[in-house]
Enzyme design. Sequence first.
Site, PDB file in Angstrom:
ATOM      1  N   SER A  79      10.205   4.272  -2.395  1.00  0.00           N
ATOM      2  CA  SER A  79       9.207   4.981  -1.724  1.00  0.00           C
ATOM      3  C   SER A  79       9.667   5.864  -0.727  1.00  0.00           C
ATOM      4  O   SER A  79       8.828   6.875  -0.331  1.00  0.00           O
ATOM      5  CB  SER A  79       7.978   3.856  -1.403  1.00  0.00           C
TER       6      SER A  79
ATOM      7  N   ASN B 168       3.293   9.909   0.204  1.00  0.00           N
ATOM      8  CA  ASN B 168       3.383   8.666   1.092  1.00  0.00           C
ATOM      9  C   ASN B 168       3.025   9.133   2.403  1.00  0.00           C
ATOM     10  O   ASN B 168       2.608   8.683   3.405  1.00  0.00           O
ATOM     11  CB  ASN B 168       4.406   7.768   0.906  1.00  0.00           C
TER      12      ASN B 168
ATOM     13  N   HIS C 129       9.753   9.023  -8.205  1.00  0.00           N
ATOM     14  CA  HIS C 129       9.005   8.069  -7.423  1.00  0.00           C
ATOM     15  C   HIS C 129       7.577   8.103  -8.180  1.00  0.00           C
ATOM     16  O   HIS C 129       6.987   8.920  -8.420  1.00  0.00           O
ATOM     17  CB  HIS C 129       8.855   8.499  -6.172  1.00  0.00           C
TER      18      HIS C 129
ATOM     19  N   GLU D 239       6.839  11.756  -8.320  1.00  0.00           N
ATOM     20  CA  GLU D 239       7.497  12.882  -7.455  1.00  0.00           C
ATOM     21  C   GLU D 239       9.104  12.741  -7.921  1.00  0.00           C
ATOM     22  O   GLU D 239       9.882  11.740  -7.909  1.00  0.00           O
ATOM     23  CB  GLU D 239       7.505  12.266  -5.972  1.00  0.00           C
TER      24      GLU D 239
HETATM   25  N1  CAA Z   1      -2.267  -2.284 -13.975  1.00  0.00           N
HETATM   26  C1  CAA Z   1      -2.394  -1.458 -15.213  1.00  0.00           C
HETATM   27  N2  CAA Z   1      -3.702  -0.966 -15.465  1.00  0.00           N
HETATM   28  C2  CAA Z   1      -4.674  -1.049 -14.545  1.00  0.00           C
HETATM   29  C3  CAA Z   1      -4.727  -1.774 -13.186  1.00  0.00           C
HETATM   30  C4  CAA Z   1      -3.309  -2.458 -13.093  1.00  0.00           C
HETATM   31  N3  CAA Z   1      -3.175  -3.172 -11.816  1.00  0.00           N
HETATM   32  N4  CAA Z   1      -5.671  -1.639 -12.473  1.00  0.00           N
HETATM   33  C5  CAA Z   1      -6.752  -0.842 -13.559  1.00  0.00           C
HETATM   34  N5  CAA Z   1      -6.024  -0.532 -14.597  1.00  0.00           N
HETATM   35  C6  CAA Z   1      -6.671   0.239 -15.553  1.00  0.00           C
HETATM   36  C7  CAA Z   1      -7.447  -0.500 -16.362  1.00  0.00           C
HETATM   37  O1  CAA Z   1      -7.206  -1.081 -17.371  1.00  0.00           O
HETATM   38  C8  CAA Z   1      -8.533   0.956 -16.753  1.00  0.00           C
HETATM   39  O2  CAA Z   1      -8.023   1.269 -17.829  1.00  0.00           O
HETATM   40  P1  CAA Z   1      -8.921   1.994 -19.072  1.00  0.00           P
HETATM   41  O3  CAA Z   1      -9.999   3.042 -18.135  1.00  0.00           O
HETATM   42  O4  CAA Z   1      -8.056   3.015 -19.710  1.00  0.00           O
HETATM   43  O5  CAA Z   1      -9.524   1.001 -19.830  1.00  0.00           O
HETATM   44  C9  CAA Z   1      -8.410   1.630 -15.608  1.00  0.00           C
HETATM   45  O6  CAA Z   1      -7.286   1.327 -14.959  1.00  0.00           O
HETATM   46  C10 CAA Z   1      -9.489   1.786 -14.579  1.00  0.00           C
HETATM   47  O7  CAA Z   1      -9.517   0.408 -14.142  1.00  0.00           O
HETATM   48  P2  CAA Z   1     -11.051  -0.488 -13.606  1.00  0.00           P
HETATM   49  O8  CAA Z   1     -12.021   0.131 -14.288  1.00  0.00           O
HETATM   50  O9  CAA Z   1     -10.840  -1.715 -13.656  1.00  0.00           O
HETATM   51  O10 CAA Z   1     -10.954  -0.224 -11.953  1.00  0.00           O
HETATM   52  P3  CAA Z   1     -10.964   1.522 -11.365  1.00  0.00           P
HETATM   53  O11 CAA Z   1     -11.640   2.418 -11.854  1.00  0.00           O
HETATM   54  O12 CAA Z   1     -11.422   0.837  -9.891  1.00  0.00           O
HETATM   55  O13 CAA Z   1      -9.561   1.773 -11.236  1.00  0.00           O
HETATM   56  C11 CAA Z   1      -7.493   2.025 -10.051  1.00  0.00           C
HETATM   57  C12 CAA Z   1      -8.448   1.028 -10.454  1.00  0.00           C
HETATM   58  C13 CAA Z   1      -6.808   2.876 -11.071  1.00  0.00           C
HETATM   59  C14 CAA Z   1      -6.523   1.182  -9.461  1.00  0.00           C
HETATM   60  C15 CAA Z   1      -8.249   3.041  -9.202  1.00  0.00           C
HETATM   61  O14 CAA Z   1      -8.862   2.367  -8.115  1.00  0.00           O
HETATM   62  C16 CAA Z   1      -7.296   4.071  -8.303  1.00  0.00           C
HETATM   63  O15 CAA Z   1      -6.875   5.029  -8.739  1.00  0.00           O
HETATM   64  N6  CAA Z   1      -6.817   3.660  -7.109  1.00  0.00           N
HETATM   65  C17 CAA Z   1      -5.991   4.282  -6.390  1.00  0.00           C
HETATM   66  C18 CAA Z   1      -4.769   4.063  -6.369  1.00  0.00           C
HETATM   67  C19 CAA Z   1      -3.855   4.628  -5.513  1.00  0.00           C
HETATM   68  O16 CAA Z   1      -4.154   5.439  -4.773  1.00  0.00           O
HETATM   69  N7  CAA Z   1      -2.346   4.488  -5.817  1.00  0.00           N
HETATM   70  C20 CAA Z   1      -1.366   5.059  -5.016  1.00  0.00           C
HETATM   71  C21 CAA Z   1      -0.880   4.267  -3.999  1.00  0.00           C
HETATM   72  S1  CAA Z   1       0.246   5.015  -3.037  1.00  0.00           S
HETATM   73  C22 CAA Z   1       1.608   4.129  -3.761  1.00  0.00           C
HETATM   74  O17 CAA Z   1       1.631   3.849  -4.844  1.00  0.00           O
HETATM   75  C23 CAA Z   1       2.932   4.654  -2.767  1.00  0.00           C
HETATM   76  C24 CAA Z   1       4.143   4.006  -3.404  1.00  0.00           C
HETATM   77  O18 CAA Z   1       4.996   4.250  -2.920  1.00  0.00           O
HETATM   78  C25 CAA Z   1       4.196   2.400  -4.210  1.00  0.00           C
END
Ligand code: CAA
Length: 288
Positions: free
Chosen positions: A121, A193, A142, A154
Amino acid sequence: MQRVERICVLGAGNMGHQIALCAALSGYKVECSDVKPEMLQKADQFADNYLKERVAKGKLAQEAARSARENISFTTDLKEAAADADLVIEAVLENLALKRDIFAQLDEICPPQTILATNSSYIVSSKIADATRRPEKVCNMHFFNPALVMKLVEVVKGPHTAEETAETVRAVAEKMGKIPVMLQKEIYGFLVNRIVTAIRTEALYLLDQGIASHQDIDTAVVNALGHPMGPFRLLDLVGIDLVYEIAMSRYRDTGDPAHKPSPYLVEKYVKGEWGRKAGRGFYEYPKE
Ligand code: CAA
């Protein structure tokens, strides 16, 4: 561009297990490796459950699930995992010495044309590339959490990275159904990030100052800015331990008090309330 058919994903943790499955779903032959057999067992079980669930939800054809399952294997043996890989995606702990050691080993194990990418990251690949004799084949790739869902990847070029390497990695990301962006130069935190950290730092400041509860800050960000989740729920998803360790490492490097983790973050870290994976962070996550 180089041909990529076989991918090795190193590390079956928060990111690695989903990156591996995503690659398998996109038709790549994938070897996922970790030093901890229990992590591989969990990743294997996750792959089974996830594929079954997708089929049951009507989001994946039975045949595609079967083929993804056949495409992915798990092993603790690094040599077995990486020996035939066209591309290695390293997703182990955020520890520079460990990553350098792994890249040096990969350099011995893999054919000379194999591309070695890190999912770090924040550690830029120029800190790792000189542990190999193929710096032109090294870059950052990334992914975001959860890697099966988040579209962005990325691709970060270091001064050592060949254009062909970066373009090949971009093409692999596209084949994985992702939307790649290319960073022409290395910068700490890349694009996303840097932005997420700015929002998180402000959210933690507001909490530390007692201006609003973490729930209300999340509610504000979701309902005014349209983010899918607020900064505290996102901290729980990404892992408070990871964010704390990254902040501490940045603080150690710069000595700048602005990079010191906030008191709330330290408290959560010390208590072991690391977010979803711990069952508790800023929110509670009862076991299903
Ligand atoms: N693993 C796999 N699939 C997942 C999941 C997980 N942990 N959580 C949710 N999903 C899938 C679900 O199965 C669902 O799929 P379908 O629509 O195709 O059936 C879809 O995502 C939507 O899930 P939910 O309806 O349960 O929940 P939601 O609509 O609240 O979505 C989320 C969950 C996708 C996590 C959404 O809240 C989101 O996009 N959150 C923001 C995440 C974000 O900002 N990520 C970046 C973080 S920064 C980072 O990652 C930096 C790094 O360096 C690591």
